[in-house]
Design a protein around this motif. Structure first.
Motif, mmCIF file in Angstrom:
data_model
loop_
_atom_site.group_PDB
_atom_site.id
_atom_site.type_symbol
_atom_site.label_atom_id
_atom_site.label_comp_id
_atom_site.label_asym_id
_atom_site.label_seq_id
_atom_site.Cartn_x
_atom_site.Cartn_y
_atom_site.Cartn_z
ATOM 1 N N LEU A 136 9.972 -2.126 -8.269
ATOM 2 C CA LEU A 136 10.737 -3.052 -7.429
ATOM 3 C C LEU A 136 10.499 -2.658 -5.982
ATOM 4 O O LEU A 136 11.061 -1.672 -5.497
ATOM 5 N N ASP A 137 9.650 -3.424 -5.304
ATOM 6 C CA ASP A 137 9.193 -3.061 -3.965
ATOM 7 C C ASP A 137 9.863 -3.948 -2.919
ATOM 8 O O ASP A 137 9.714 -5.178 -2.931
ATOM 9 N N TYR A 138 10.552 -3.312 -2.006
ATOM 10 C CA TYR A 138 11.295 -4.007 -0.956
ATOM 11 C C TYR A 138 10.402 -4.915 -0.117
ATOM 12 O O TYR A 138 10.700 -6.101 0.087
ATOM 13 N N GLN A 139 9.290 -4.384 0.368
ATOM 14 C CA GLN A 139 8.426 -5.174 1.240
ATOM 15 C C GLN A 139 7.848 -6.383 0.513
ATOM 16 O O GLN A 139 7.736 -7.474 1.085
ATOM 17 N N THR A 140 7.478 -6.210 -0.748
ATOM 18 C CA THR A 140 6.949 -7.341 -1.504
ATOM 19 C C THR A 140 8.010 -8.415 -1.694
ATOM 20 O O THR A 140 7.737 -9.612 -1.528
ATOM 21 N N VAL A 141 9.230 -8.014 -2.035
ATOM 22 C CA VAL A 141 10.300 -8.986 -2.222
ATOM 23 C C VAL A 141 10.531 -9.793 -0.944
ATOM 24 O O VAL A 141 10.684 -11.018 -0.988
ATOM 25 N N LEU A 142 10.534 -9.116 0.210
ATOM 26 C CA LEU A 142 10.734 -9.833 1.471
ATOM 27 C C LEU A 142 9.678 -10.911 1.675
ATOM 28 O O LEU A 142 9.959 -12.006 2.188
ATOM 29 N N LYS A 143 8.445 -10.620 1.266
ATOM 30 C CA LYS A 143 7.334 -11.534 1.527
ATOM 31 C C LYS A 143 7.215 -12.662 0.515
ATOM 32 O O LYS A 143 6.591 -13.684 0.810
ATOM 33 N N ILE A 144 7.786 -12.482 -0.682
ATOM 34 C CA ILE A 144 7.619 -13.522 -1.695
ATOM 35 C C ILE A 144 8.903 -14.280 -2.014
ATOM 36 O O ILE A 144 8.855 -15.293 -2.733
ATOM 37 N N THR B 106 5.752 10.070 -0.670
ATOM 38 C CA THR B 106 5.583 9.352 -1.933
ATOM 39 C C THR B 106 4.103 9.236 -2.270
ATOM 40 O O THR B 106 3.246 9.422 -1.410
ATOM 41 N N PRO B 107 3.774 8.938 -3.543
ATOM 42 C CA PRO B 107 2.360 8.861 -3.937
ATOM 43 C C PRO B 107 1.587 7.842 -3.111
ATOM 44 O O PRO B 107 2.108 6.788 -2.747
ATOM 45 N N LYS B 108 0.342 8.187 -2.813
ATOM 46 C CA LYS B 108 -0.524 7.316 -2.019
ATOM 47 C C LYS B 108 -1.281 6.367 -2.937
ATOM 48 O O LYS B 108 -1.767 6.759 -3.993
ATOM 49 N N ARG B 109 -1.396 5.127 -2.523
ATOM 50 C CA ARG B 109 -2.148 4.162 -3.326
ATOM 51 C C ARG B 109 -3.632 4.487 -3.252
ATOM 52 O O ARG B 109 -4.156 4.833 -2.193
ATOM 53 N N TYR B 110 -4.324 4.381 -4.394
ATOM 54 C CA TYR B 110 -5.741 4.713 -4.427
ATOM 55 C C TYR B 110 -6.544 3.811 -3.493
ATOM 56 O O TYR B 110 -7.452 4.271 -2.799
ATOM 57 N N ASN B 111 -6.233 2.521 -3.498
ATOM 58 C CA ASN B 111 -6.962 1.553 -2.672
ATOM 59 C C ASN B 111 -6.108 1.153 -1.479
ATOM 60 O O ASN B 111 -4.943 0.777 -1.646
ATOM 61 N N VAL C 72 0.837 -1.194 0.000
ATOM 62 C CA VAL C 72 0.000 0.000 0.000
ATOM 63 C C VAL C 72 0.876 1.249 0.000
ATOM 64 O O VAL C 72 0.569 2.235 -0.668
ATOM 65 N N LYS C 73 1.989 1.197 0.731
ATOM 66 C CA LYS C 73 2.898 2.343 0.816
ATOM 67 C C LYS C 73 4.105 2.112 -0.080
ATOM 68 O O LYS C 73 4.552 0.988 -0.276
ATOM 69 N N MET C 74 4.636 3.222 -0.614
ATOM 70 C CA MET C 74 5.741 3.149 -1.554
ATOM 71 C C MET C 74 7.001 3.759 -0.972
ATOM 72 O O MET C 74 6.983 4.884 -0.470
ATOM 73 N N GLY C 75 8.098 3.018 -1.060
ATOM 74 C CA GLY C 75 9.400 3.565 -0.746
ATOM 75 C C GLY C 75 9.650 3.826 0.726
ATOM 76 O O GLY C 75 8.809 3.566 1.588
#
Length: 364
Positions: free
Chosen positions: A159-167, A128-133, A119-122
């Motif tokens: 390339l999202d740090y939090q996503t990489v950690l989780k997958i 940073t830009p806010k996610r719409y949803n 949901v959050k970026m960077g």
């Protein structure tokens, strides 16, 4: 001054920043012919910003763009690992999660493109830009086992740090542009799962070939590492089907070259959003996105790089409006699914104009 120093110190210490290629790796990259003075370059001379930096910042902070953000959360189709059933190897399904994050199921493989699933970026979410949803069509923890992750470039919205950690423990292999592997290593991805590729490189998985192809963009996650890593578009092909993902980038002759060498494509996922008159060489206007899809010889275009964040001075739904209108003039079919709604090759395309739904646009 103290605030600037504090922010700079925080950024330099944040794991979100990733890491940098080693000196030996940088030396090896020179053999590709894509580096000048230690920085990656495009095939054609490219400027990131046209006009003055002052004008760009003035527009950013003082100009209001009507309907820049949706007035309500975007409609979506929720998914989880149980709803993503295994497809036969001869079928293709593409599920877009917003912005450029997409799951491509092709050749019996599950391939995840630019998985920005936070949901959050960077590292500085306040600016940073806010996610719409605030809720997502799928969360990283809900993804099934993934055969391959493809990264187009290292910007935070791809390339999202939090996503990489989780997958990272459910991904077979990461295929990334040169230098991007340094970020993944810093985040604990095993070396054996990281494959850095440059334009023209290909890898053969059972039933699926993945090819790194050109794009015209830039890279960097911090204040001092501009263009220290490379960027790529991607071709996925089996004996029966071919898909193209543009990544980010400006319009150029490389699209026709890709179409001649690897096309035609059953479907092209094309960057279509977050453009600005100040960035004409690194992001496409919607009409250029349509032309690029025609250049690569796509039978169907699906606009991506929209539907999640506002990163430019245009209405949040302007890109899809302009792209669908341009595609209609060119008789190019366009898929416009909801977030999380699958597109299945051979089945009727989702083509509802859901972005015009009452309540999504500001009252002018």
């Amino acid at each position: 001054m103290l605030l600037v120093l504090a922010v700079s110190t925080f950024l330099s210490c944040s794991p979100q920043l990733g890491s940098a290629p080693t000196a030996a790796q940088r030396q090896s990259y020179h053999r590709t012919g894509h580096l000048e003075d230690g920085k990656f370059v495009n095939a054609q001379p490219t400027t990131v910003m046209a006009g003055s930096t002052f004008s760009a910042f003035r527009r950013m902070f003082f100009e209001h763009t009507p309907n820049q953000n949706p007035a309500a959360p975007l409609p979506m189709q929720r998914l989880d690992s149980l709803t993503i059933t295994q497809l036969p190897a001869d079928q293709v399904r593409v599920t877009w999660f917003g912005h450029s994050a997409s799951l491509v199921e092709i050749g019996g493989k599950k391939v995840l493109l630019d998985p920005m699933l936070s949901v959050k970026m960077g590292p500085l979410a306040l600016v940073t830009p806010k996610r719409y949803n605030q809720e997502l069509a799928i969360y990283p923890e809900q993804l099934p086992a993934i055969d391959a992750v493809l990264i187009s470039h290292d910007h935070y919205d791809h390339l999202d740090y939090q996503t990489v950690l989780k997958i990272k423990d459910k991904v077979g292999q990461f295929y990334v542009p040169l230098g991007v592997g340094a970020h993944l290593r810093a985040w604990g991805v095993a070396e054996s799962r990281i494959h850095e590729m440059t334009w023209g490189d290909s890898v053969n998985l059972p039933g699926l070939t993945i090819v790194s192809t050109p794009t015209q963009h830039f890279s960097g996650r911090g204040l001092t590492n501009r263009n220290s890593t490379f960027w790529s578009s991607w071709v996925l092909k089996t004996s029966q089907h071919r898909l193209f993902y543009s990544g980010d980038g400006g319009y150029g002759p490389h699209f026709k070259d890709i179409g001649q060498q690897y096309g035609p494509f059953d479907l092209a996922l094309m960057e279509c959003g977050q453009y600005d008159r100040a960035w004409p060489q690194i992001h496409m206007q919607p009409e250029q996105s349509v032309q690029a899809a025609l250049d690569v010889r796509a039978r169907v275009m699906q606009p991506v790089h929209w539907g999640a964040f506002t990163e430019a001075h245009h209405a949040w739904n302007e890109s899809v409006e302009r792209a669908t209108a341009a595609a209609a003039r060119q008789h190019l079919p366009v898929a416009t699914p909801l977030l999380g709604q699958p597109v299945v090759l051979g089945a009727p395309l989702p083509q509802q104009v859901w972005w015009r739904a009452p309540g999504l646009s500001e009252v002018q």
